[in-house]
Write an enzyme that holds these catalytic residues in place. Structure first.
Site, PDB file in Angstrom:
ATOM      1  N   GLY A  72       0.884  -1.223   0.076  1.00  0.00           N
ATOM      2  CA  GLY A  72       0.029  -0.101  -0.266  1.00  0.00           C
ATOM      3  C   GLY A  72       0.899   1.231   0.059  1.00  0.00           C
ATOM      4  O   GLY A  72       0.514   2.202   0.540  1.00  0.00           O
ATOM      5  N   CYS A 130       0.365   0.685  -9.519  1.00  0.00           N
ATOM      6  CA  CYS A 130       0.173   0.143  -8.297  1.00  0.00           C
ATOM      7  C   CYS A 130      -1.097  -0.385  -8.032  1.00  0.00           C
ATOM      8  O   CYS A 130      -2.217   0.387  -7.971  1.00  0.00           O
ATOM      9  CB  CYS A 130       0.595   0.966  -6.932  1.00  0.00           C
ATOM     10  SG  CYS A 130       0.644   0.029  -5.545  1.00  0.00           S
TER      11      CYS A 130
END
Ligand SMILES: Cc1cc2nc3c(=O)[nH]c(=O)nc-3n(C[C@H](O)[C@H](O)[C@H](O)COP(=O)(O)OP(=O)(O)OC[C@H]3O[C@@H](n4cnc5c(N)ncnc54)[C@H](O)[C@@H]3O)c2cc1C
Ligand SMILES: Cc1cc2nc3c(=O)[nH]c(=O)nc-3n(C[C@H](O)[C@H](O)[C@H](O)COP(=O)(O)O)c2cc1C
Ligand code: FES
Lengths: 313, 259
Positions: A72, A130
């Site tokens: 994250g 991502c």
């Protein structure tokens, strides 16, 4: 001249081998193991404008021949990266490729503008791929128009060449690649992780707290090879290839597919000395393949042939 | 200093239900000092399992350059480890992390060592080092049932040992905290390793002036580079400050991080 030294936009490298972003932190830990100046370059951990804690744990789960991660984008934020991490890396004779992430266009622009001014940052890597954050990230990497505009905006403020990191989680990778080339990208890096999930039989729930995560490691290599093979034939900017590299042979395979340099991610966790090992082994392998220089191998898998006839963008 | 070495298996034997003790020899032992540090073990040469497994160092033998790990045969990795025979090799990265501050305890002081299940192994080296320094060692170790009990005699060489089992088949029925409540002594130091609920209970129980806890988290690199194993700090439980279990820990002082 060494058979490994290469020149890419902004990058004058001793060799084409570098650790991939997120798998090497900002180099501090690996510097206890070997001299970071041996590396071709270092792709440092993604940086966002503000510090981020990232996702809850568990953040990693193993799969056969690979792993899922949902870190994250944890990072100390732009100020700390610029004022502490990058200056610390200046003690090594190694160019830094700064990985840039954010939730909005403004985030990317802000980080790019400042990090591109750091003396040891020779290129930026725009992380539009991502899979582990809710906003931004992958959204920019799956929509060609958004990817093009973002690349253009970042190019306008950056003092150094901009590489765009592509997501494999798209149906037409060439379309995105051409869009960012059109937006002014100086190079591409690919691939980021493939979106995946694992479920724990005991609890019946996903292992990762974030539920989904990005698959990396040897199991993704064929996907990376295929995508680089396709993209390299349709763009004229260089590609830094990554995805499952474990050995010098793997690096060569990426070159043959169309890459001009290679990055190693997950394997750094399995064998922390993998990068220097590969750098050691490459020259002999290049010679065995009948090349004087590794760059002669780039795209050899398709160069003799006509362009892919079946491909319709 | 962290090194990677292909170590030789000296012995690998079962010591309790699903529990194995493996002795490995290699120069890597030279760098091992602190009890509570761990090694990151590659259990197979191929691609599966790919990642290393974190296992605590249970005992260090500087003279013959060997160390012991004790593990529960559980999933794929530890099952493969259990199959290793003497003479075979294991790729080890270590020693990793920060262990228990054994040197902080002064001769004559009292330390309670608490281990739950496969949290017991690091207590062995810790007890050894503390006893050598003239520290009064009390060990409290908890298991599921009689068959799972190990290291009772080994720890008894360094001081009193109390054993609990969850099902009451051996020692006292219940959890380590039941013993701690009854001990009556307040220790100068409490050192604990085991399942998270046990660590929470020990943190809340305040059984000693200073308490150190060894945490577990799933790991990638094991050296601090990948951010897989982070936890929040107590002073900033929702914010950005963090500790990495692998390189800042696995041992933390009670109250330092959110467990
Ligand atoms: C610092 C530290 C010290 C440890 N010391 C010991 C010890 O001395 N003895 C012992 O028996 N066990 C110990 N463990 C737990 C041990 O790491 C796991 O039991 C082991 O990784 C399980 O691997 P597996 O392949 O058998 O299980 P699988 O469930 O197949 O493993 C799948 C993945 O999850 C990870 N994983 C599973 N359980 C754990 C866990 N409890 N902690 C961390 N990762 C886990 C594995 O590493 C692997 O990546 C320790 C863990 C940590 C973090
Ligand atoms: C734990 C972990 C963290 C990662 N973090 C980032 C990141 O911050 N930015 C990024 O662009 N890629 C990140 N990646 C993706 C890698 O840079 C790489 O693209 C991918 O893992 C494929 O390469 P590999 O198979 O060699 O790991 C991360 C990968 C892993 C495993
Ligand atoms: S396991 Fe990689 S940072 Fe702790």
């Amino acid at each position: 001249m060494s058979s490994l030294s290469i020149r890419l936009p902004g990058l004058n490298l001793k060799n084409p081998v570098m650790p991939a972003s997120g798998c090497f932190g900002f180099g501090r830990e690996f510097s206890q193991l070997y001299d970071l100046s041996l590396l071709g370059a270092i792709m440092v951990k993604a940086t966002t404008p503000e510090p981020r804690f990232g996702n809850p744990t568990p953040r990693v789960a193993e799969t056969p021949g690979g792993m899922l991660n949902a870190i994250g984008l944890q990072n100390p934020g732009l100020e700390k990266v610029y004022h502490e991490e990058l200056p610390w890396l200046e003690q090594f004779d190694v160019p830094i490729i700064a990985n840039i992430a954010g939730s909005t266009e403004d985030d990317y622009v802000k980080v790019a503008e400042q990090l591109s001014k750091a003396p040891n940052v020779h290129a930026l890597e725009l992380n539009i791929s991502c899979p582990n954050v809710k906003t931004g990230g992958i959204a920019f990497g799956t929509d060609p128009e958004m990817a093009r505009t973002l690349t253009k905006k970042v190019k306008e403020v950056s003092d150094v060449p901009v590489y765009v990191k592509l997501s494999p989680n798209v149906s037409d990778i060439v379309k995105i690649a051409k869009a960012v080339e059109d937006g002014g990208a100086d190079g591409l890096t690919m691939i980021n992780t493939l979106l995946g999930m694992r479920i724990d039989l005991m609890t019946g729930q996903p292992i990762l707290a974030n539920k989904t995560g990005g698959l990396s490691g040897p199991s993704v290599k064929p996907v990376a090879i295929r995508m680089i093979y396709e993209v390299s034939q349709y763009v004229s900017i260089p590609i830094i290839g990554m995805g499952g590299i474990q050995s010098a042979e793997d690096v060569i395979e990426f070159f043959l597919a169309g890459a001009s340099a290679a990055a190693v991610g997950t394997q750094n966790f399995v064998d922390p000395f993998v990068c220097p090992k590969i750098i050691d082994e490459l020259p002999e392998l290049v010679t065995r393949l009948g090349a004087d220089h590794i760059s002669e191998l780039t795209g050899r898998s398709w160069k003799k042939h006509e362009r892919l006839a079946y491909y319709r963008p | 200093m962290i090194t990677q070495e292909v170590c030789t298996v000296v012995s690998n034997r079962q010591i309790a239900d699903s529990i194995y003790a493996m002795v490995l020899s290699g120069n890597i032992t030279d760098a091992m000092d602190q009890p509570g540090q761990f090694v990151h073990v590659k259990v197979a040469d191929g691609l599966d399992p790919l990642l290393r497994r974190p296992i605590s160092i249970a005992s260090i033998n500087k003279e013959d350059r060997s160390f012991m790990i004790v593990y529960r045969k559980q999933g794929k990795g530890t099952s493969l480890l259990a199959e290793k025979q003497s003479g075979m090799t294991v790729d080890v990265l270590g020693p990793l992390g920060n262990g228990f501050p054994a040197a902080e305890v002064k001769p004559g002081q009292t330390a309670i060592l608490i281990g739950g299940g496969v949290g017991v192994p690091p207590m062995y080296e810790l007890a050894k080092q503390l006893a050598r320094n003239g520290v009064k060692v009390i060990s409290v170790i908890g298991f599921q049932s009689e068959g799972a009990v190990f290291f009772e005699q080994e720890l008894a060489r360094f001081g009193a040992v109390y054993v609990t089992t969850a099902d009451g088949t051996y020692g006292r029925k219940g959890f380590v905290t039941d013993i701690l409540g009854d001990l009556g002594t307040t220790a100068d130091f409490v050192f604990a390793c085991g399942p998270t609920p046990m660590l929470r209970a020990i943190e809340n129980g305040q059984y000693g002036a200073k308490t150190y806890l060894s945490l577990e988290e799933r790991m990638g690199c094991g050296i601090g580079a990948c951010f897989a194993c982070v936890c929040h700090t107590k002073e900033d439980p929702k914010g950005f400050s963090y500790k990495k279990v692998c390189s800042d820990g696995p041992v933390f002082q009670a109250g330092e991080v959110v467990i």
